[in-house]
Scaffold this motif. Structure first.
Motif, PDB file in Angstrom:
ATOM      1  N   GLN A 120       0.858  -1.098  -0.059  1.00 62.52           N
ATOM      2  CA  GLN A 120      -0.010   0.006   0.131  1.00 62.52           C
ATOM      3  C   GLN A 120       0.755   1.323  -0.143  1.00 62.52           C
ATOM      4  O   GLN A 120       0.496   2.279  -0.799  1.00 62.52           O
ATOM      5  CB  GLN A 120      -0.990   0.028   1.330  1.00 62.52           C
ATOM      6  CG  GLN A 120      -1.838   1.260   1.326  1.00 62.52           C
ATOM      7  CD  GLN A 120      -2.908   1.244   0.275  1.00 62.52           C
ATOM      8  OE1 GLN A 120      -3.102   0.248  -0.459  1.00 62.52           O
ATOM      9  NE2 GLN A 120      -3.403   2.445  -0.303  1.00 62.52           N
ATOM     10  N   GLY A 121       1.974   1.303   0.756  1.00 59.42           N
ATOM     11  CA  GLY A 121       2.823   2.225   0.733  1.00 59.42           C
ATOM     12  C   GLY A 121       3.600   2.649  -0.358  1.00 59.42           C
ATOM     13  O   GLY A 121       3.596   3.858  -0.688  1.00 59.42           O
ATOM     14  N   LEU A 122       4.213   1.586  -1.070  1.00 59.23           N
ATOM     15  CA  LEU A 122       4.721   1.608  -2.535  1.00 59.23           C
ATOM     16  C   LEU A 122       3.788   2.162  -3.588  1.00 59.23           C
ATOM     17  O   LEU A 122       3.983   2.788  -4.346  1.00 59.23           O
ATOM     18  CB  LEU A 122       5.488   0.331  -2.924  1.00 59.23           C
ATOM     19  CG  LEU A 122       6.750   0.034  -1.989  1.00 59.23           C
ATOM     20  CD1 LEU A 122       7.367  -1.223  -2.179  1.00 59.23           C
ATOM     21  CD2 LEU A 122       7.689   1.095  -2.306  1.00 59.23           C
ATOM     22  N   LEU A 137      13.970   2.131  -2.426  1.00 52.82           N
ATOM     23  CA  LEU A 137      14.521   0.980  -3.134  1.00 52.82           C
ATOM     24  C   LEU A 137      14.829  -0.074  -2.240  1.00 52.82           C
ATOM     25  O   LEU A 137      14.408  -1.148  -2.416  1.00 52.82           O
ATOM     26  CB  LEU A 137      15.833   1.449  -3.499  1.00 52.82           C
ATOM     27  CG  LEU A 137      16.568   0.462  -4.467  1.00 52.82           C
ATOM     28  CD1 LEU A 137      15.815  -0.189  -5.609  1.00 52.82           C
ATOM     29  CD2 LEU A 137      17.638   1.241  -4.785  1.00 52.82           C
ATOM     30  N   ALA A 138      15.110   0.322  -0.878  1.00 54.26           N
ATOM     31  CA  ALA A 138      15.296  -0.569   0.352  1.00 54.26           C
ATOM     32  C   ALA A 138      14.283  -1.274   0.638  1.00 54.26           C
ATOM     33  O   ALA A 138      14.149  -2.536   0.850  1.00 54.26           O
ATOM     34  CB  ALA A 138      16.142   0.205   1.448  1.00 54.26           C
ATOM     35  N   ASP A 139      13.007  -0.469   0.841  1.00 51.78           N
ATOM     36  CA  ASP A 139      11.890  -1.067   1.233  1.00 51.78           C
ATOM     37  C   ASP A 139      11.455  -2.010   0.069  1.00 51.78           C
ATOM     38  O   ASP A 139      10.672  -3.134   0.372  1.00 51.78           O
ATOM     39  CB  ASP A 139      10.815  -0.208   1.238  1.00 51.78           C
ATOM     40  CG  ASP A 139      10.976   0.986   2.674  1.00 51.78           C
ATOM     41  OD1 ASP A 139      11.607   0.491   3.477  1.00 51.78           O
ATOM     42  OD2 ASP A 139      10.345   2.058   2.522  1.00 51.78           O
ATOM     43  N   SER A 140      11.542  -1.693  -1.264  1.00 45.01           N
ATOM     44  CA  SER A 140      11.037  -2.814  -2.410  1.00 45.01           C
ATOM     45  C   SER A 140      11.861  -4.041  -2.165  1.00 45.01           C
ATOM     46  O   SER A 140      11.524  -4.924  -2.461  1.00 45.01           O
ATOM     47  CB  SER A 140      11.402  -2.215  -3.613  1.00 45.01           C
ATOM     48  OG  SER A 140      10.680  -0.826  -3.735  1.00 45.01           O
ATOM     49  N   ILE A 141      13.251  -3.837  -1.799  1.00 48.57           N
ATOM     50  CA  ILE A 141      14.069  -4.985  -1.686  1.00 48.57           C
ATOM     51  C   ILE A 141      13.668  -6.114  -0.662  1.00 48.57           C
ATOM     52  O   ILE A 141      13.353  -7.195  -0.763  1.00 48.57           O
ATOM     53  CB  ILE A 141      15.517  -4.770  -1.532  1.00 48.57           C
ATOM     54  CG1 ILE A 141      16.042  -4.180  -2.945  1.00 48.57           C
ATOM     55  CG2 ILE A 141      16.293  -6.064  -1.155  1.00 48.57           C
ATOM     56  CD1 ILE A 141      17.381  -3.222  -2.736  1.00 48.57           C
TER      57      ILE A 141
END
Length: 172
Positions: A120-122, A137-141
């Motif tokens: 939801q955040g992304l 990017l870190a959250d996506s990884i």
């Protein structure tokens, strides 16, 4: 023959993301589809444990029971009116889809809830067309890693999945 590890051709857009082929870009539409696949996996875990599998806002009685979807036709003001009408009695608990499993006793359900919240955040960052930060990017990884773990763990609980049986070497 081999280039330096991590070197890529420059992208034409500052927000373009490199695919597995140098010079290829992933569109926002591709990312939205990937987020949908991640959400589907988390929704499957929710479903296996009796939680709704459709995004939205929900309520349930304070003494337990199943979550009921608040109608998609309700405006935000109408949803707030429902919450305020119950503020004194406390007969209902309200929650958004991604938070339904946050306090579950089952680790996979808590993990699915966290994954849904990260998606939801992304998704919101993509909708806002904000510049991608190092934190994004870190959250996506981390999201990708959590999705992989959830998908692996979820596949063990699928109906019809063969259980692993260890046999002594002489019986194999």
């Amino acid at each position: 023959m081999f280039g330096r590890f991590g070197r890529r051709q420059p992208q034409s857009s500052s927000t373009a993301l490199a695919d597995d082929k140098p010079g290829a870009a992933v569109s926002a539409h591709d990312l939205v589809e990937l987020l949908a696949a991640i959400e589907t996996t988390a929704g499957t875990v929710y479903g296996r444990h009796g939680l709704p599998q459709r995004p939205g806002h929900y309520r349930r009685r304070a003494d337990g029971g199943a979550w009921e979807a608040l109608g998609d036709t309700l405006s935000p003001a109408e949803k707030w009116a429902l919450i305020e009408a119950d503020a004194d009695g406390g007969r209902w608990r309200y929650c958004a889809y991604e938070g339904l499993g946050a306090h579950s006793d089952i680790p996979a359900v808590r993990q699915a809830s966290a994954i849904l919240a990260a998606c939801q955040g992304l998704r919101q960052r993509l909708a806002d067309r904000a510049t991608i930060s190092a934190q994004d990017l870190a959250d996506s990884i981390r999201l990708g890693e959590a999705w992989r773990r959830l998908a692996e763990n979820a596949s063990f609980g699928e109906p019809g999945a063969a259980a692993l049986h260890f046999l002594p070497p002489e019986e194999s």
